[in-house]
Design an enzyme around this catalytic site. Sequence first.
Site, PDB file in Angstrom:
ATOM      1  N   ASN A   1       8.925   4.249   4.873  1.00  0.00           N
ATOM      2  CA  ASN A   1       8.656   3.634   6.170  1.00  0.00           C
ATOM      3  C   ASN A   1       9.890   2.935   6.725  1.00  0.00           C
ATOM      4  OD1 ASN A   1       5.971   4.009   5.034  1.00  0.00           O
ATOM      5  ND2 ASN A   1       5.358   2.852   6.844  1.00  0.00           N
TER       6      ASN A   1
ATOM      7  N   CYS B   1       4.865   9.339   1.941  1.00  0.00           N
ATOM      8  CA  CYS B   1       3.562   9.935   1.641  1.00  0.00           C
ATOM      9  C   CYS B   1       3.685  10.862   0.437  1.00  0.00           C
ATOM     10  CB  CYS B   1       3.067  10.719   2.847  1.00  0.00           C
ATOM     11  SG  CYS B   1       1.558  11.624   2.494  1.00  0.00           S
TER      12      CYS B   1
ATOM     13  N   HIS C   1       8.393   6.557  10.020  1.00  0.00           N
ATOM     14  CA  HIS C   1       9.165   6.653   8.775  1.00  0.00           C
ATOM     15  C   HIS C   1      10.645   6.833   9.120  1.00  0.00           C
ATOM     16  CE1 HIS C   1       5.895   7.374   5.591  1.00  0.00           C
ATOM     17  NE2 HIS C   1       5.334   6.837   6.646  1.00  0.00           N
TER      18      HIS C   1
ATOM     19  N   ARG D   1       0.829  -1.207   0.000  1.00  0.00           N
ATOM     20  CA  ARG D   1       0.000   0.000   0.000  1.00  0.00           C
ATOM     21  C   ARG D   1       0.865   1.259   0.000  1.00  0.00           C
ATOM     22  NH1 ARG D   1      -0.671   4.565   2.970  1.00  0.00           N
ATOM     23  NH2 ARG D   1      -0.538   3.358   4.905  1.00  0.00           N
TER      24      ARG D   1
END
Lengths: 318, 318
Positions: A262, A251, A220, A16
């Site tokens: 991440n 993001c 992150h 994702r």
Amino acid sequence: MTDLPNRIDIVEEGPREGFQIEAGPISTAAKIELIDALSSTGAQKIQIASFVSPKAVPGWADADEVVSGFSPRHGVEYTAIWFNERGMDRAVAHKGKLSNSAAISLSASEAFSERNLRRDLQGQRAAMVEYVRAHMAAGVPVERVIVMASFGCNFSGRVSTDAVLTAVADGLAIADDNGARIQTVTLADSMGWCSPSAVRRLVDAVRERWPDMSFALHLHDTRGQGIAAAYEGIRLGISKFDSAVAGLGGCPFAGQPGAPGNIATEELVLLAQEMGIETGINLEAMIETARLAERIVGHPLPSALLRSGSLKAFLKDN
Amino acid sequence: MTDLPNRIDIVEEGPREGFQIEAGPISTAAKIELIDALSSTGAQKIQIASFVSPKAVPGWADADEVVSGFSPRHGVEYTAIWFNERGMDRAVAHKGKLSNSAAISLSASEAFSERNLRRDLQGQRAAMVEYVRAHMAAGVPVERVIVMASFGCNFSGRVSTDAVLTAVADGLAIADDNGARIQTVTLADSMGWCSPSAVRRLVDAVRERWPDMSFALHLHDTRGQGIAAAYEGIRLGISKFDSAVAGLGGCPFAGQPGAPGNIATEELVLLAQEMGIETGINLEAMIETARLAERIVGHPLPSALLRSGSLKAFLKDN
């Protein structure tokens, strides 16, 4: 270290997180290949898609095809995210393959809310009331609150602990008022500001106010502090983490293209292993999957461990 | 966190660590440029060269030219390393520009000693006795003990705490017997095995045995655990660290080409800053110097922070 958990639960968010930001295009087949490889590592929760507008996030235009195409493995929970009823409807259509648990998303930063959620804080709260009501009406449980920008914001600077507490309280109240039972509150470092000190400050503050709530960390590794921040979280007894294989992700609305994503799942698993803490994940398999992720995206990914390999090859006699 | 130091002392080892392992060739002028850039960051100790055999370490064939060429900055201590009398003589020839303090180097792993130091443990101990005597005779103080492979060995696997304790005791005894006064014992993670748990185990063990000795940590970020390990060290009150700008470095004898090097100085500085701990180093200047290091070596270096930049640009109102 009296609070140390015996086990941490990791939500693998590589698919994702990764495919929303990679320049791509990455084929649907490759996305499915990564998901199926991840389910063979022992990962028990995998976040595999985002049901969002293809205009906003072109990398997830094929979310339905990806969810239709992967091969579910027994015992693995597959999740997706969405921010509105249209997303919910798309997710519900995959009931059976996808866990339909939903999350209330709020931001601790007004500026980030406006950019990422396209509403100011008040507007987002109002939208989340409607969101929870729609989910309850459709029989889809709302079980998480996610507080974005909990550690800082690229558009407004440092985020105060009070702003995070307010967002958590708002999320819990929206759930409460509308019959949803929250199981986890996730503090999300959407823009890579985390540090061990910040984790400590924030975890202490939310725990003091909600001693019985289960908190998760979504960190992150933008500035090399991610694993240290996760370590501090584990030390404080946090047992739920999001991470992404190979350090995929980031993001798209963080205003910082090219910044590492991440924390890498394999580095988090190694950290836990060295602490004697279970994750259920096979480290070698996760490193191999990290290498697959790198081949799929076609450029180096941030994880150091995927390049160095584990210690297994060197553990000759022990 | 009662043991937390107010300040940590960082030995910047980027030039010495980096140029010994980079494929190069890197010009003498570029090495000097990096050293002079580092001295403008506020770094107070910089390890700038290695006086070793050019056959073993071709990257340091120009050590004399580098030391002759850099521009010393007032208040900065410039150091070099060497392992024998020939090295000592070369270092002493630069007295005035170079701090002439020497170190006893031992390994906690016999296999690594054989490969890196070219002697078994007994042979290295004997060599270090001669080494200390020669330094005392030449009036060069021997002030450090370095225990290589303190966290694990790519040639023999895990290294026991006992093996580290033995090496520390050997080093201190060699110094003691020959009139050298050791100020610091460095536990070196020569091959990138460190983790926060391992730091805790080791620091607790050496502190219990030598409560009044000052210990330093030399950590590598080979598997993404380096900053977390440094964090645990700071938490335990360790106030001396080696690191390398941009994460340069790695040991050419570690049997693992391509593995990430030392912990990146700028990431260590950010860690400390977020903990409210002084380093004397200007973070922005160190990040700029990390970018210079990347231009000099001509390929991406491991530091995440050099790519993302600091938070300064985002701290609008505070």
